[in-house]
Design a protein around this motif. Structure first.
Motif, PDB file in Angstrom:
ATOM      1  N   VAL A  33       0.807  -1.219   0.000  1.00 18.56           N
ATOM      2  CA  VAL A  33       0.000   0.000   0.000  1.00 18.56           C
ATOM      3  C   VAL A  33       0.839   1.267   0.000  1.00 18.56           C
ATOM      4  O   VAL A  33       0.315   2.349  -0.259  1.00 18.56           O
ATOM      5  N   CYS A  34       2.127   1.193   0.310  1.00 17.06           N
ATOM      6  CA  CYS A  34       2.969   2.378   0.441  1.00 17.06           C
ATOM      7  C   CYS A  34       3.691   2.685  -0.868  1.00 17.06           C
ATOM      8  O   CYS A  34       3.893   1.817  -1.706  1.00 17.06           O
ATOM      9  N   THR A  35       4.074   3.935  -1.021  1.00 16.81           N
ATOM     10  CA  THR A  35       4.853   4.355  -2.186  1.00 16.81           C
ATOM     11  C   THR A  35       6.321   4.442  -1.787  1.00 16.81           C
ATOM     12  O   THR A  35       6.669   5.138  -0.831  1.00 16.81           O
ATOM     13  N   CYS A  36       7.166   3.731  -2.521  1.00 15.29           N
ATOM     14  CA  CYS A  36       8.588   3.681  -2.189  1.00 15.29           C
ATOM     15  C   CYS A  36       9.417   4.250  -3.334  1.00 15.29           C
ATOM     16  O   CYS A  36       9.108   4.024  -4.500  1.00 15.29           O
ATOM     17  N   ASN A  37      10.459   4.982  -2.972  1.00 16.63           N
ATOM     18  CA  ASN A  37      11.381   5.531  -3.960  1.00 16.63           C
ATOM     19  C   ASN A  37      12.779   5.041  -3.622  1.00 16.63           C
ATOM     20  O   ASN A  37      13.384   5.457  -2.634  1.00 16.63           O
ATOM     21  N   ASP A  38      13.295   4.141  -4.442  1.00 16.02           N
ATOM     22  CA  ASP A  38      14.597   3.539  -4.171  1.00 16.02           C
ATOM     23  C   ASP A  38      15.734   4.549  -4.261  1.00 16.02           C
ATOM     24  O   ASP A  38      16.738   4.428  -3.553  1.00 16.02           O
ATOM     25  N   LYS A  39      15.571   5.558  -5.119  1.00 20.33           N
ATOM     26  CA  LYS A  39      16.636   6.533  -5.304  1.00 20.33           C
ATOM     27  C   LYS A  39      16.777   7.441  -4.089  1.00 20.33           C
ATOM     28  O   LYS A  39      17.888   7.723  -3.639  1.00 20.33           O
TER      29      LYS A  39
END
Length: 322
Positions: A33-39
């Protein structure tokens, strides 16, 4: 018959494994459900209706947003393993208190936002390990007091919000360690200027006036500015029980020295007596389990039921076709 049975068992095992993986997923790309940004190493779980913190937040996460959820409690291990966090927001949840040591592993934290919860108290030493903290938001809560030394380790702190709470005083020396502070929001609290322990705050505000923003807005319950309070006005030695009620010691001494026959019997409403003793009705009772099943979890459950049903039908009908 062994072939269909083995096939059915295999389908059930695979579907069960798929469900476990889906329920454990955090990021949307993995079915979570969460938004993840690897950068940027950021995880945004804002406004997801969460009642518990996801258990598999990446250990290299730098920025974690958990604001606008339904968190009402945290385990003391909630942020263990997240020592690289520099930003944490828990704004706009339903947290009445924190367990001891909940932030102890966040040794690199720079910004911590805890505003607009239902915080009524803080455990001693709750911020002691956050020595790199520069911004701390505690505004719009229900804090009735602050523990002694609660800010003593925050020597890097620049901004502190305590506005819109139920504070009547701060402990002696509460702000002395904040050598880099540039803004403290104190408005919206019922500062009790009849008791002499307000004199520390009054003196501190006068000394920092023009150097620290926001402090001049602190006003007493009678609307007089805290910085204008004199020793004559704040003459009482007050005792603060575990409530917001202050009792001048002169009254206590008078009652203690009087004969029982001289004291008139006065009716005391039960609710007032409970308030004096520190009894408070809970804001709410738990109405839902403190757990989270993501949308993908529900889809996984449905998929499992479909696969299981198909396997059973296969086992039943295969002999007939054979």
């Amino acid at each position: 018959m062994m072939g269909p049975v083995l096939a059915a068992c295999l389908l059930i095992i695979l579907s069960t494994a798929w469900i476990s993986q889906a329920n454990g997923a955090l990021c949307k790309k993995d079915g979570g459900v969460c938004t993840c940004n690897d950068k940027t190493k950021s995880v945004d779980c804002s406004s997801k209706g969460l009642t518990a913190i996801p258990s598999n937040i990446p250990v290299d996460t730098d920025n974690l947003k958990l604001d606008y959820n339904k968190l009402s409690s945290l385990p003391d291990t909630a942020f263990h393993g997240l020592s690289k966090l520099t930003y944490l927001s828990l704004d706009n949840n339903q947290l009445p208190a924190f367990p001891v040591g909940v932030f102890d592993h966040l040794v690199n934290l720079d910004k911590l936002y805890l505003t607009h919860n239902k915080l009524k108290s803080l455990p001693p030493g709750v911020f002691d390990h956050l020595t790199k903290l520069t911004i701390l938001g505690l505004g719009e809560n229900q804090l009735q007091s602050l523990p002694h030394g609660v800010f003593d380790k925050l020597t890097e702190l620049k901004e502190l919000s305590l506005h819109s709470n139920q504070l009547k005083r701060v402990p002696e020396g509460a702000f002395d360690s904040l050598v880099k502070i540039s803004e403290v929001q104190l408005y919206g609290n019922p500062w009790d200027c009849s008791c002499n322990d307000i004199l520390y705050l009054s003196k501190w505000i006068r000394e920092k006036e023009g150097k620290v923003n926001g402090i001049e807005s602190a006003t007493c319950v009678n609307k007089k500015a805290v910085l204008e309070i004199t020793e004559e006005e704040a003459a009482e030695d007050c005792v603060y029980p575990n409530t917001t009620t202050a009792i001048p010691t002169t009254i206590i001494t008078t009652l203690a020295s009087s004969n029982d026959d001289d004291i008139p019997e006065l009716p005391v409403p039960q609710e007032n007596f409970q308030k004096f003793l520190g009894y408070q009705e809970p804001d709410h009772l738990p109405t839902q389990p403190q757990c989270l099943m993501s949308i993908s979890g529900y889809l996984g459950l449905m998929m499992s039921l479909v696969l299981t049903s198909a396997a059973i039908l296969y086992v039943i009908h295969f002999p007939k076709k054979a």
